[in-house]
Design an enzyme around this catalytic site. Structure first.
Site, PDB file in Angstrom:
ATOM      1  N   CYS A   2      41.754  43.308  31.882  1.00  0.00           N
ATOM      2  CA  CYS A   2      41.295  44.281  30.874  1.00  0.00           C
ATOM      3  C   CYS A   2      40.152  43.714  30.036  1.00  0.00           C
ATOM      4  O   CYS A   2      40.042  42.502  29.853  1.00  0.00           O
ATOM      5  CB  CYS A   2      42.429  44.624  29.922  1.00  0.00           C
ATOM      6  SG  CYS A   2      43.919  45.137  30.755  1.00  0.00           S
ATOM      7  N   ARG A  27      34.981  42.562  34.763  1.00  0.00           N
ATOM      8  CA  ARG A  27      36.304  41.954  34.695  1.00  0.00           C
ATOM      9  C   ARG A  27      37.288  42.645  35.644  1.00  0.00           C
ATOM     10  O   ARG A  27      38.375  42.133  35.908  1.00  0.00           O
ATOM     11  CB  ARG A  27      36.834  42.006  33.263  1.00  0.00           C
ATOM     12  CG  ARG A  27      35.964  41.241  32.290  1.00  0.00           C
ATOM     13  CD  ARG A  27      36.295  41.597  30.871  1.00  0.00           C
ATOM     14  NE  ARG A  27      37.570  41.089  30.436  1.00  0.00           N
ATOM     15  CZ  ARG A  27      37.789  39.868  29.991  1.00  0.00           C
ATOM     16  NH1 ARG A  27      36.798  39.014  29.919  1.00  0.00           N
ATOM     17  NH2 ARG A  27      38.982  39.476  29.602  1.00  0.00           N
ATOM     18  N   TRP A  74      43.127  47.149  33.445  1.00  0.00           N
ATOM     19  CA  TRP A  74      43.472  46.667  34.778  1.00  0.00           C
ATOM     20  C   TRP A  74      44.993  46.703  34.815  1.00  0.00           C
ATOM     21  O   TRP A  74      45.647  45.896  34.156  1.00  0.00           O
ATOM     22  CB  TRP A  74      42.933  45.252  34.944  1.00  0.00           C
ATOM     23  CG  TRP A  74      43.008  44.702  36.324  1.00  0.00           C
ATOM     24  CD1 TRP A  74      42.190  44.992  37.374  1.00  0.00           C
ATOM     25  CD2 TRP A  74      43.935  43.722  36.797  1.00  0.00           C
ATOM     26  NE1 TRP A  74      42.571  44.259  38.473  1.00  0.00           N
ATOM     27  CE2 TRP A  74      43.631  43.474  38.155  1.00  0.00           C
ATOM     28  CE3 TRP A  74      44.999  43.022  36.224  1.00  0.00           C
ATOM     29  CZ2 TRP A  74      44.339  42.573  38.929  1.00  0.00           C
ATOM     30  CZ3 TRP A  74      45.708  42.128  36.999  1.00  0.00           C
ATOM     31  CH2 TRP A  74      45.376  41.909  38.338  1.00  0.00           C
ATOM     32  N   ASN A 100      44.573  43.399  25.706  1.00  0.00           N
ATOM     33  CA  ASN A 100      44.415  42.651  26.953  1.00  0.00           C
ATOM     34  C   ASN A 100      45.494  41.584  26.962  1.00  0.00           C
ATOM     35  O   ASN A 100      45.608  40.830  25.996  1.00  0.00           O
ATOM     36  CB  ASN A 100      43.013  42.014  27.003  1.00  0.00           C
ATOM     37  CG  ASN A 100      42.875  41.040  28.163  1.00  0.00           C
ATOM     38  OD1 ASN A 100      43.534  41.188  29.178  1.00  0.00           O
ATOM     39  ND2 ASN A 100      42.010  40.056  28.009  1.00  0.00           N
ATOM     40  N   GLY A 101      46.294  41.535  28.020  1.00  0.00           N
ATOM     41  CA  GLY A 101      47.370  40.552  28.085  1.00  0.00           C
ATOM     42  C   GLY A 101      48.645  41.228  28.539  1.00  0.00           C
ATOM     43  O   GLY A 101      48.622  42.350  29.037  1.00  0.00           O
ATOM     44  N   GLU A 499      37.185  27.940  51.041  1.00  0.00           N
ATOM     45  CA  GLU A 499      36.426  28.772  50.110  1.00  0.00           C
ATOM     46  C   GLU A 499      35.711  29.915  50.861  1.00  0.00           C
ATOM     47  O   GLU A 499      35.639  31.045  50.372  1.00  0.00           O
ATOM     48  CB  GLU A 499      35.428  27.899  49.332  1.00  0.00           C
ATOM     49  CG  GLU A 499      34.452  28.634  48.440  1.00  0.00           C
ATOM     50  CD  GLU A 499      35.083  29.501  47.349  1.00  0.00           C
ATOM     51  OE1 GLU A 499      36.305  29.488  47.188  1.00  0.00           O
ATOM     52  OE2 GLU A 499      34.329  30.232  46.681  1.00  0.00           O
ATOM     53  N   LYS A 503      36.158  33.948  50.173  1.00  0.00           N
ATOM     54  CA  LYS A 503      35.039  34.851  49.842  1.00  0.00           C
ATOM     55  C   LYS A 503      35.079  36.075  50.743  1.00  0.00           C
ATOM     56  O   LYS A 503      34.939  37.198  50.284  1.00  0.00           O
ATOM     57  CB  LYS A 503      33.675  34.159  50.025  1.00  0.00           C
ATOM     58  CG  LYS A 503      33.245  33.181  48.973  1.00  0.00           C
ATOM     59  CD  LYS A 503      32.884  33.767  47.647  1.00  0.00           C
ATOM     60  CE  LYS A 503      34.056  33.905  46.724  1.00  0.00           C
ATOM     61  NZ  LYS A 503      34.533  32.772  46.006  1.00  0.00           N
ATOM     62  N   GLU A 506      38.073  38.437  50.024  1.00  0.00           N
ATOM     63  CA  GLU A 506      37.975  39.092  48.712  1.00  0.00           C
ATOM     64  C   GLU A 506      37.081  40.324  48.727  1.00  0.00           C
ATOM     65  O   GLU A 506      37.414  41.340  48.150  1.00  0.00           O
ATOM     66  CB  GLU A 506      37.328  38.131  47.703  1.00  0.00           C
ATOM     67  CG  GLU A 506      38.250  37.148  47.073  1.00  0.00           C
ATOM     68  CD  GLU A 506      37.494  36.290  46.072  1.00  0.00           C
ATOM     69  OE1 GLU A 506      37.909  36.254  44.924  1.00  0.00           O
ATOM     70  OE2 GLU A 506      36.478  35.658  46.445  1.00  0.00           O
ATOM     71  N   HIS A 522      47.687  23.484  66.920  1.00  0.00           N
ATOM     72  CA  HIS A 522      49.063  23.478  66.398  1.00  0.00           C
ATOM     73  C   HIS A 522      49.519  24.858  65.964  1.00  0.00           C
ATOM     74  O   HIS A 522      50.490  24.978  65.226  1.00  0.00           O
ATOM     75  CB  HIS A 522      49.178  22.481  65.235  1.00  0.00           C
ATOM     76  CG  HIS A 522      48.892  21.074  65.652  1.00  0.00           C
ATOM     77  ND1 HIS A 522      49.785  20.305  66.358  1.00  0.00           N
ATOM     78  CD2 HIS A 522      47.774  20.309  65.507  1.00  0.00           C
ATOM     79  CE1 HIS A 522      49.242  19.124  66.614  1.00  0.00           C
ATOM     80  NE2 HIS A 522      48.010  19.103  66.114  1.00  0.00           N
ATOM     81  N   LYS A 620      38.169  39.531  37.257  1.00  0.00           N
ATOM     82  CA  LYS A 620      37.336  38.337  37.094  1.00  0.00           C
ATOM     83  C   LYS A 620      38.110  37.207  36.435  1.00  0.00           C
ATOM     84  O   LYS A 620      37.965  36.054  36.783  1.00  0.00           O
ATOM     85  CB  LYS A 620      36.102  38.696  36.254  1.00  0.00           C
ATOM     86  CG  LYS A 620      35.135  37.539  36.040  1.00  0.00           C
ATOM     87  CD  LYS A 620      34.490  37.115  37.345  1.00  0.00           C
ATOM     88  CE  LYS A 620      33.596  35.915  37.214  1.00  0.00           C
ATOM     89  NZ  LYS A 620      33.315  35.317  38.546  1.00  0.00           N
TER      90      LYS A 620
HETATM   91  C1  F6R Z   1      37.394  33.807  43.751  1.00  0.00           C
HETATM   92  C2  F6R Z   1      37.673  33.760  42.336  1.00  0.00           C
HETATM   93  C3  F6R Z   1      39.052  33.389  41.907  1.00  0.00           C
HETATM   94  C4  F6R Z   1      38.944  32.420  40.715  1.00  0.00           C
HETATM   95  C5  F6R Z   1      40.338  32.121  40.158  1.00  0.00           C
HETATM   96  C6  F6R Z   1      40.280  31.105  39.039  1.00  0.00           C
HETATM   97  O1  F6R Z   1      36.101  34.253  43.999  1.00  0.00           O
HETATM   98  O2  F6R Z   1      36.831  34.014  41.537  1.00  0.00           O
HETATM   99  O3  F6R Z   1      39.782  32.834  42.932  1.00  0.00           O
HETATM  100  O4  F6R Z   1      38.321  31.262  41.151  1.00  0.00           O
HETATM  101  O5  F6R Z   1      40.914  33.297  39.677  1.00  0.00           O
HETATM  102  O6  F6R Z   1      39.455  31.537  38.011  1.00  0.00           O
HETATM  103  P1  F6R Z   1      38.871  30.537  36.947  1.00  0.00           P
HETATM  104  O7  F6R Z   1      37.934  29.623  37.641  1.00  0.00           O
HETATM  105  O8  F6R Z   1      38.199  31.407  35.927  1.00  0.00           O
HETATM  106  O9  F6R Z   1      40.050  29.790  36.382  1.00  0.00           O
END
Ligand code: F6R
Length: 625
Positions: A2, A27, A74, A100-101, A499, A503, A506, A522, A620
């Site tokens: 949020c 976000r 959210w 938010n929370g 990673e 990506k 996601e 394996h 985010k």
């Molecule tokens: C992937 C992504 C998430 C964040 C994760 C941690 O693209 O953005 O996996 O890396 O939620 O977020 P931070 O780095 O803000 O603690």
């Protein structure tokens, strides 16, 4: 996650709130709403869906008033719907709240309020806050404490404090009350909140981009604080009820840095930002050919002493930041020959870890607000460890609670999928690894300086690599329909495979996984068929032969293959496609090798008609568990 905002000033609040909410869209959200106070009446408008749905609703009626609060939601408790959207009001409609929370004890509070005849309209946890404030406020008024603005603690503030005391969980709150047209109340606990100080206007928001059209002077609210925003000043009150004076900080980066700058999406812009971001992270830390962390010159924490003494490094983080930690494990062990333990923060916090007296604990988080990461940090601190944080956000909770912080200086990262935050986290970690190697005499002064020179070339090499993005775009246009994409590599390349797979899943919603290439036989090879694409990250020259064998095994089963590797490589005859990256030292490859994988994910997302900046179901900043 949020986003919340609030405005009090001389302008009409509704357009200001909408503008601020647009800046918080990154976000992630599924509905939005605003509440505006005018002549003793609070008008609430909210709508499920994008901000444009709310704008449509607002177009029907002119909402006047120069005090308001706004929210992008959210969903956590209750499905995305108009009713569950914020702001929520109390039964009288006189108290409006955005949040938010997560309120963990909302069910017991709800039951308690229901026994007092309170009727709930939504399924959210937030609604209890509006009713609780009303409960205490009505009590305060009944006991004779009528509002006396500017005259001692008004009943409203006491009512908010009483309500907050009953809440368990996390919150950033903005509250508007019809009886108080001269103020907004804000509160924070475990969720970020920043105050913007304007000329004849003040604002509150979950993040700085929402404030920048109005001001660059901001105050970061601290844990447990309350703020009262008036048109011309702001009062801060700490958890103990004492007044707090805090000088504002000046935001130095430009509003444009948080805009798309001509790119189709924030994600593409941020991928392209990486050359500059790597340089911005590196340059200030290089002095006379050596690495200097000026931020570490604090009395109680000499990095040199701590690093020299450390018997082990423990790194914990979530998601992409955890992948940076995986790369760091190889880098610290390779250069500094110190054992490294890497843990996902949500695992670390519940696994009863054994803190070593001489552990150096590194916590990585782009936002500095991730709930699991903060919990892991607090646990490590409680265990007696000193904390070195790596984050992108000045004023974040992580930065404020860690013993030392290295900022990544990546600039604001708006796209949900992390790109430049990752590569700049890596740059910080390599600087630490090399410094540690030197402090512990694991490298000679000459080798140390050569490594630093090579690090300094990386921004240029990244630029060169980015100029070849069309090749990846073309490749993605042929492969985006694959139902399975696997990434594999060994050592540093395994971390980058993790990673890369994240990506792709996601933002393109393609099923993608990563595995250590040695694991192929394996298990994962059972999944390889003609619908499979396997991307091999191959930058560890000594292991090229092993990767060749892996690719042959994939081709034999009908799988397509792409290899991301150095210009000088042996993969042409065996792989379907080879994408080359400019040569640096093998251990430094992660900062370059990830870039084609980011571009591949971006273009697959576009081909599939997705919005790469706002992937479904993702936020985010994950400020709740
Ligand atoms: C992937 C992504 C998430 C964040 C994760 C941690 O693209 O953005 O996996 O890396 O939620 O977020 P931070 O780095 O803000 O603690």
């Amino acid at each position: 996650m949020c986003g919340i905002t609030g405005y009090i000033g001389d302008s009409q609040a509704a357009p200001v709130l909408l503008g601020a909410l647009k800046k918080l869209e990154y976000r992630g959200y599924d509905s939005a709403g605003i509440a505006v106070l005018d002549e003793g009446t609070i008008t609430v408008r909210k709508a499920k869906g994008p901000l444009s749905a709310l704008e449509e609703k607002l177009a029907d009626a002119v909402i006047t008033g120069s005090l308001g609060i706004g929210h992008t939601r959210w969903a956590t408790h209750g499905e995305p719907s108009d009713i569950n959207s914020h702001p929520h009001t109390d039964v009288s409609g006189q108290i409006a709240v955005v949040h938010n929370g997560i309120i963990e004890n909302y069910l017991s509070l709800k039951e308690w309020l229901q026994t007092r005849e309170v009727v709930f309209r939504s399924e959210t946890d937030t609604e209890v806050i509006a009713h609780l404030i009303n409960f205490y406020y009505t009590g305060e008024k009944a006991s004779g404490g009528m509002p006396k603005p500017g005259f001692g603690e008004p009943p409203l503030l006491r009512a908010v404090q009483n309500a907050l005391e009953r809440l368990e969980g996390s919150y950033a709150l903005a509250i508007a009350v019809a009886d108080y047209p001269d103020r907004i109340i804000a509160a924070r606990k475990d969720s970020p909140l920043v105050i913007g100080l304007g000329q004849g206007e003040n604002l509150i928001a979950s993040d700085i981009p929402a404030l920048l059209p109005h001001t660059r002077d901001v105050i970061y609210m601290e844990e447990g604080e309350l703020a009262v925003l008036y048109r011309d000043h702001v009062e801060l009150i700490n958890a103990q009820g004492g007044r707090v004076i805090r000088a504002p900080s000046r935001v130095e980066w430009d509003a444009e840095a948080a805009e798309k700058g001509g790119f189709a999406h924030f994600m593409l812009k941020e991928i392209h930002d990486q050359a500059k971001a790597l340089s911005d992270t590196l340059r200030p830390r290089i002095k006379n050919g050596g690495i200097v962390f000026e931020e570490f010159d604090f009395e109680n924490f000499s990095f040199e002493a701590c690093a020299g003494e450390a018997k082990r490094i423990v790194i914990t983080a979530c998601g992409t930041a955890w992948h940076a930690a995986m790369v760091a494990k190889y880098a610290f062990e390779h250069f500094a020959r110190i054992p490294v333990e890497v843990d996902i923060a949500s695992e670390y916090r519940y696994r009863n870890p054994v803190p070593g007296e001489k552990d150096l604990v590194i916590i990585i988080s782009q936002s500095g607000e991730t709930a699991d990461t903060l919990a892991a940090m607090r646990l490590a601190k409680k265990g007696g460890n000193r904390i070195l944080a790596i984050t992108n956000v000045v004023g974040s909770t992580l930065a404020r609670e860690a013993d030392l912080t290295l900022f990544t200086w990546a600039g604001p990262e708006i796209a949900v999928a992390s790109t430049k935050a990752f590569t700049t986290q890596l740059m910080c970690l390599y600087l630490l690894a090399l410094k540690l190697a030197r402090v512990r005499s694991r490298v000679t002064e000459g080798a140390y300086r050569n490594y630093i020179d090579e690090l300094a070339r990386l921004p240029l090499l990244a630029e060169e690599l980015l100029s070849k993005q069309k090749l990846i775009q073309r490749f993605a246009s042929r492969q985006f329909n694959k139902t399975k994409v696997f990434f594999m590599g060994r050592q540093f390349d395994y971390a980058i495979s993790l990673e890369s797979a994240l990506k792709l899943k996601e933002i393109s919603y393609t099923h993608s996984e990563a595995f250590a290439a040695g694991e192929l036989k394996h298990g994962p090879i059972a999944l390889v068929d003609k619908n499979t694409l396997v991307v091999a990250i191959a930058t560890q020259t000594a292991l090229f032969d092993k990767i060749i064998s892996n690719i042959k095994e994939i081709s034999a089963r009908g799988g397509a293959s792409l290899v991301i590797t150095w210009e000088d490589n042996p993969f042409g005859p065996v792989a379907d496609e080879v994408f080359t990256i400019p040569k640096t030292l093998d251990p430094f490859s992660p900062m370059l090798a990830i870039i084609p994988a980011q571009l591949f994910a971006y273009y697959c997302s576009i081909q599939r008609g997705n919005n790469p900046d706002k992937p479904r179901n993702l936020a985010k900043s994950v400020t709740v568990e």
